[in-house]
Design a protein around this motif. Structure first.
Motif, PDB file in Angstrom:
ATOM      1  N   GLY A  85      40.278  62.129  10.355  1.00  0.00           N
ATOM      2  CA  GLY A  85      40.505  63.120  11.398  1.00  0.00           C
ATOM      3  C   GLY A  85      39.912  62.772  12.752  1.00  0.00           C
ATOM      4  N   VAL A  86      39.368  61.548  12.915  1.00  0.00           N
ATOM      5  CA  VAL A  86      38.718  61.167  14.177  1.00  0.00           C
ATOM      6  C   VAL A  86      39.338  59.878  14.712  1.00  0.00           C
ATOM      7  CG1 VAL A  86      36.540  60.546  15.300  1.00  0.00           C
ATOM      8  CG2 VAL A  86      36.546  62.214  13.439  1.00  0.00           C
ATOM      9  N   GLU A  87      40.059  60.008  15.817  1.00  0.00           N
ATOM     10  CA  GLU A  87      40.628  58.835  16.470  1.00  0.00           C
ATOM     11  C   GLU A  87      39.567  58.209  17.368  1.00  0.00           C
ATOM     12  OE1 GLU A  87      44.534  57.532  19.116  1.00  0.00           O
ATOM     13  OE2 GLU A  87      43.952  59.640  19.015  1.00  0.00           O
ATOM     14  N   ARG A  88      39.453  56.894  17.310  1.00  0.00           N
ATOM     15  CA  ARG A  88      38.503  56.151  18.151  1.00  0.00           C
ATOM     16  C   ARG A  88      39.290  55.278  19.122  1.00  0.00           C
ATOM     17  NH1 ARG A  88      33.514  57.720  18.595  1.00  0.00           N
ATOM     18  NH2 ARG A  88      32.769  55.614  18.819  1.00  0.00           N
ATOM     19  N   PHE A  89      38.646  54.896  20.215  1.00  0.00           N
ATOM     20  CA  PHE A  89      39.305  54.141  21.256  1.00  0.00           C
ATOM     21  C   PHE A  89      38.456  52.942  21.673  1.00  0.00           C
ATOM     22  CE2 PHE A  89      40.854  58.404  21.413  1.00  0.00           C
ATOM     23  CZ  PHE A  89      42.218  58.268  21.657  1.00  0.00           C
ATOM     24  N   SER A  90      39.122  51.838  21.963  1.00  0.00           N
ATOM     25  CA  SER A  90      38.489  50.654  22.515  1.00  0.00           C
ATOM     26  C   SER A  90      38.643  50.730  24.027  1.00  0.00           C
ATOM     27  CB  SER A  90      39.166  49.394  21.979  1.00  0.00           C
ATOM     28  OG  SER A  90      38.691  48.264  22.671  1.00  0.00           O
TER      29      SER A  90
END
Length: 137
Positions: A128-133
């Protein structure tokens, strides 16, 4: 101006501010400060307003002129005044860093984008947690 926090006298102030971006218990925050002090590849730097620690940025240096932002935090009452962006800018200018990267959540994507980072999704790294570079070259 960024100043090394390696020998800063008020470790409690450093830990309180670091805790704001880590969202961790006191023990884990203390351990993280210890890692900054023990590992040569890590640096913890701060910026001050009227003698008070207003913001900090923690990085891990990579090969050559690369670095990764591990932590960045600005005291609540100083947010929205460009302090975080200024810390990143100074780090790039004075730190000999050409490629700077970070991993973040959706909440901070706008900040990094505003600072000139290119953003790409890493997908749902945790349930449920989108991460970003975030990468600045």
């Amino acid at each position: 101006m960024l100043i090394s926090l390696e020998n800063y006298w008020d470790r409690n102030a450093v830990e309180r501010l670091l805790a704001e971006c880590m969202m961790a218990d006191e023990e884990r925050v203390r351990e993280e400060v210890d890692r900054y002090l023990a590992e040569d590849s890590r640096e913890l730097q701060g910026t001050f307003i009227d003698g008070e620690l207003a913001g900090l940025i923690g990085i891990r240096r990579g090969p050559g002129t690369e670095a990764e932002i591990l932590h960045i935090a600005v005291q609540t009452r100083w947010r929205g005044r460009g302090i975080g962006a200024a810390m990143i800018g100074e780090l790039r200018k004075c730190g000999g860093i050409e490629t700077l990267q970070a991993e973040t959540d959706r909440e901070a994507v706008g900040f990094y984008s505003h600072c000139g980072f290119k953003i790409s999704s890493l997908g749902e790294k945790y349930p449920g947690v989108e991460r970003f570079s975030c990468k600045y070259t």
